[in-house]
Scaffold this motif. Structure first.
Motif, short mmCIF file in Angstrom:
data_model
loop_
_atom_site.label_atom_id
_atom_site.label_comp_id
_atom_site.label_asym_id
_atom_site.label_seq_id
_atom_site.Cartn_x
_atom_site.Cartn_y
_atom_site.Cartn_z
N LEU A 176 0.82 -1.21 0.00
CA LEU A 176 0.00 0.00 0.00
C LEU A 176 0.86 1.26 0.00
CD1 LEU A 176 -2.93 -0.83 2.47
CD2 LEU A 176 -3.04 -0.61 -0.01
N LEU A 177 1.92 1.26 0.81
CA LEU A 177 2.81 2.42 0.85
C LEU A 177 3.45 2.68 -0.51
CD1 LEU A 177 4.54 1.92 4.32
CD2 LEU A 177 2.89 3.68 3.70
N GLN A 178 3.85 1.60 -1.20
CA GLN A 178 4.44 1.77 -2.52
C GLN A 178 3.43 2.32 -3.52
OE1 GLN A 178 6.45 -1.69 -3.95
NE2 GLN A 178 7.81 -1.85 -2.18
N VAL A 179 2.18 1.83 -3.43
CA VAL A 179 1.14 2.33 -4.34
C VAL A 179 0.88 3.80 -4.10
CG1 VAL A 179 -1.31 2.16 -4.91
CG2 VAL A 179 0.05 0.07 -4.64
N PHE A 180 0.76 4.20 -2.83
CA PHE A 180 0.49 5.61 -2.52
C PHE A 180 1.67 6.49 -2.93
CE2 PHE A 180 -2.40 4.04 1.12
CZ PHE A 180 -3.44 3.88 0.22
N ALA A 181 2.90 5.99 -2.70
CA ALA A 181 4.07 6.77 -3.09
C ALA A 181 4.14 6.94 -4.61
CB ALA A 181 5.34 6.09 -2.58
N ARG A 182 3.79 5.89 -5.37
CA ARG A 182 3.80 5.98 -6.83
C ARG A 182 2.73 6.95 -7.31
NH1 ARG A 182 4.21 1.01 -7.62
NH2 ARG A 182 1.99 0.49 -7.79
N GLU A 183 1.56 6.96 -6.66
CA GLU A 183 0.51 7.90 -7.04
C GLU A 183 0.94 9.34 -6.77
OE1 GLU A 183 -2.95 6.72 -4.95
OE2 GLU A 183 -3.44 5.05 -6.31
N ASP A 184 1.64 9.56 -5.65
CA ASP A 184 2.13 10.91 -5.35
C ASP A 184 3.16 11.37 -6.36
OD1 ASP A 184 0.50 11.05 -3.15
OD2 ASP A 184 2.05 10.42 -1.72
#
Length: 218
Positions: A203-211
């Protein structure tokens, strides 16, 4: 040739055969526990398979210890292998490594880290649940005051324990049954922590990629 290379070659050659031996060990133990009306010849075959498989595990452990050249440091550095040798019912957990060995031989890309964690945790939970249910059923079904009378009861108890739910409707009453329960509880907590950690990291990687992909100023 170095100790590490010889040990790696030995492990690559024996991983698949030992995985088969692990499954045979588990199958023979399951038949021995669940088949109450098994004739003497059948029990003898099951016991022979169990002891032959354990002997193969012991030989593998001794050879890897010898090839490592580490002496007693090998025991400390491979405490899980030592535990599996003492408690061979845990040996089928090694089966999850067969996937890695096959992928390495064929040069195929492995699953992503998060997928591997979830896959291995799921397989480990199934194997631990089955072996834990077998072990507890063997100790509990004939005990005085036992609430685990059938293998179905034992499977339900193992599922609730591994999931860290612990309804309390089925509980071990023998000392060895309770000791097995402690081990299943610890394994359940470890597996739950591994899956939760992998999911949180994903989840952290997904949110970081979206940012990173979001346009500036938004």
């Amino acid at each position: 040739m170095t100790h590490d290379s010889r040990q790696a070659r030995w492990e690559n050659r024996t991983e698949a055969p030992l995985a088969v031996a692990s499954l045979l060990y588990l199958a023979a133990y399951a038949v021995l526990v669940l088949a109450s009306g098994l004739p003497g010849a059948g029990r003898g075959v099951c016991l022979a398979v169990i002891f032959a498989a354990w002997a193969a595990f012991a030989v593998d452990y001794a050879v890897r210890w010898r090839l490592s050249g580490q002496g007693l440091r090998f025991v400390r550095g491979h405490w899980l292998d030592t535990l599996v040798l003492v408690l061979p019912l845990l040996r089928p957990l090694r089966v999850v490594h067969v996937y890695e060995a096959v992928q390495r031989r064929h040069g195929k890309p492995r699953l992503a880290l998060h997928a591997r964690v979830v896959t291995y945790a799921g397989l480990s939970a199934l194997l631990l649940g089955f072996t834990g249910a077998l072990a507890v059923y063997q100790q509990e079904h004939a005990a005085r005051g036992a609430t685990i009378r059938t293998f179905g009861d034992a499977a339900w108890w193992a599922s609730a324990t591994l999931a860290t739910v612990g309804y309390g409707d089925e509980t071990p009453v023998t000392p060895l049954g309770r000791l097995i329960a402690v081990g299943v509880m610890l394994c359940g907590l470890a597996l739950l922590g591994a899956v939760t950690g992998a999911f949180s990291s994903w989840l952290l990687q997904v949110f970081a990629r979206e940012d990173d992909e979001r346009p500036p100023g938004r």
